[in-house]
Design an enzyme around this catalytic site. Structure first.
Site, PDB file in Angstrom:
ATOM      1  N   GLY A 140     -47.562 -54.676  66.218  1.00  0.00           N
ATOM      2  CA  GLY A 140     -48.789 -54.207  66.842  1.00  0.00           C
ATOM      3  C   GLY A 140     -49.421 -53.016  66.154  1.00  0.00           C
ATOM      4  N   HIS A 144     -50.519 -57.713  68.765  1.00  0.00           N
ATOM      5  CA  HIS A 144     -51.639 -57.109  69.484  1.00  0.00           C
ATOM      6  C   HIS A 144     -52.234 -55.920  68.748  1.00  0.00           C
ATOM      7  CE1 HIS A 144     -48.997 -53.764  70.674  1.00  0.00           C
ATOM      8  NE2 HIS A 144     -48.058 -54.689  70.798  1.00  0.00           N
ATOM      9  N   ASP A 145     -53.538 -55.765  68.899  1.00  0.00           N
ATOM     10  CA  ASP A 145     -54.286 -54.583  68.436  1.00  0.00           C
ATOM     11  C   ASP A 145     -54.325 -54.428  66.927  1.00  0.00           C
ATOM     12  OD1 ASP A 145     -54.789 -53.298  71.166  1.00  0.00           O
ATOM     13  OD2 ASP A 145     -52.601 -53.410  71.157  1.00  0.00           O
TER      14      ASP A 145
END
Length: 272
Positions: free
Chosen positions: A143, A125-126
């Protein structure tokens, strides 16, 4: 274009009514497109692909069997916020690649264009991935990481969360980086710089003067034994006029919260 008007969808594929597909998208058997997914022209989804919206995919992407793109992040504080995955053009996602959408902290995971994600690699994520990056089989990116253009992660390499990997940097097979990897640098093992990425720079079309300047900067920064301020001063005096060297120094000075480990090893020499 409505699903009914799209000609190349296998009858076993399951596609959400809110999905938007270009006319020539090919979707193989048992693929699942879930939620608000937008797929650009020329994309090919092989059997058993799973795309989870919100997700936007540009043109000419190839997604191979078992890949899962845009699923919920593996984050204990994720509370089903409406986050996204944005993918550019002409990327290759091989078998069982996973790319997760963002969390509420940034909202988006971003993939650029012309990247090659080999089988079993993972983008959490991100993250922000630039262009023309290569992740070999089993490479893992946690992440909030940033991979700049032409970064290369070898097989089963692992990148800690919030780490930045610079342009044309190479992380060796079975290596782990918990700190930023500067541009044009090869790392091997645990946070250990071993060489300038001479072959990668040549393949990218960099001039001989740039490559030689980076090699000299690497020697000073990583092998002189000087602390960074003194090493940087010497680099600037000798080769600081070269743009690639300026890029290295700027990257180190603007390191992420993880910092840059300037430890080195003499176990490997530069590829000539």
């Amino acid at each position: 274009m409505s699903i009914a008007q799209t000609a190349r969808i296998h009858p076993t594929a399951v596609i959400a009514p809110e999905a938007e597909l270009a006319n020539d998208v090919e979707i193989g058997p048992y693929a699942v497109i879930e939620g608000r997914v937008r797929i650009g022209p020329g994309c090919v989804l092989r059997p058993y692909v799973h795309l989870c919206g919100p997700l936007t995919m540009g043109a000419g992407n190839s997604v191979y069997s078992g890949a899962v793109l845009g699923e919920r992040p593996q984050h204990l504080r994720y509370n089903n916020e409406d986050t996204t995955l944005d993918i550019g053009d002409h990327n290759i996602f091989r078998e069982h690649v996973t790319v997760h959408r963002g969390t509420a902290q940034s909202g988006t995971t971003k993939i650029g264009s012309h990247n090659f994600f080999m089988a079993g690699s993972h983008i959490a994520h991100d993250c922000v991935v630039g262009n023309r990056c290569i992740l070999a089989n089993g490479a893992l990116v946690a992440g909030h990481c940033v991979l700049e253009d032409n970064a290369y992660l070898s097989g089963n390499a692992a990148i800690h969360q919030f780490v930045r990997v610079g342009r044309l940097a190479l992380v060796g097979g079975l290596s782990a980086s918990t700190m930023d990897v500067p541009p044009f640098v090869i790392t091997q093992g645990f946070n250990c710089a071993v060489a300038a990425n001479v072959i990668g720079m040549r393949r990218a079309g960099m001039a001989t003067a740039q490559i030689n300047a980076v090699r000299r900067a690497f020697e000073i920064l990583f092998r002189s034994g000087l602390a960074f301020p003194g090493a940087a001063s010497q680099v600037e005096q000798e080769v600081g006029h070269v743009d690639a060297v300026q890029e290295m120094l700027a990257f180190i000075r603007n390191a992420s919260s993880r910092g840059v480990n300037l430890r080195t090893s003499h176990a490997r020499q530069e590829a000539a």
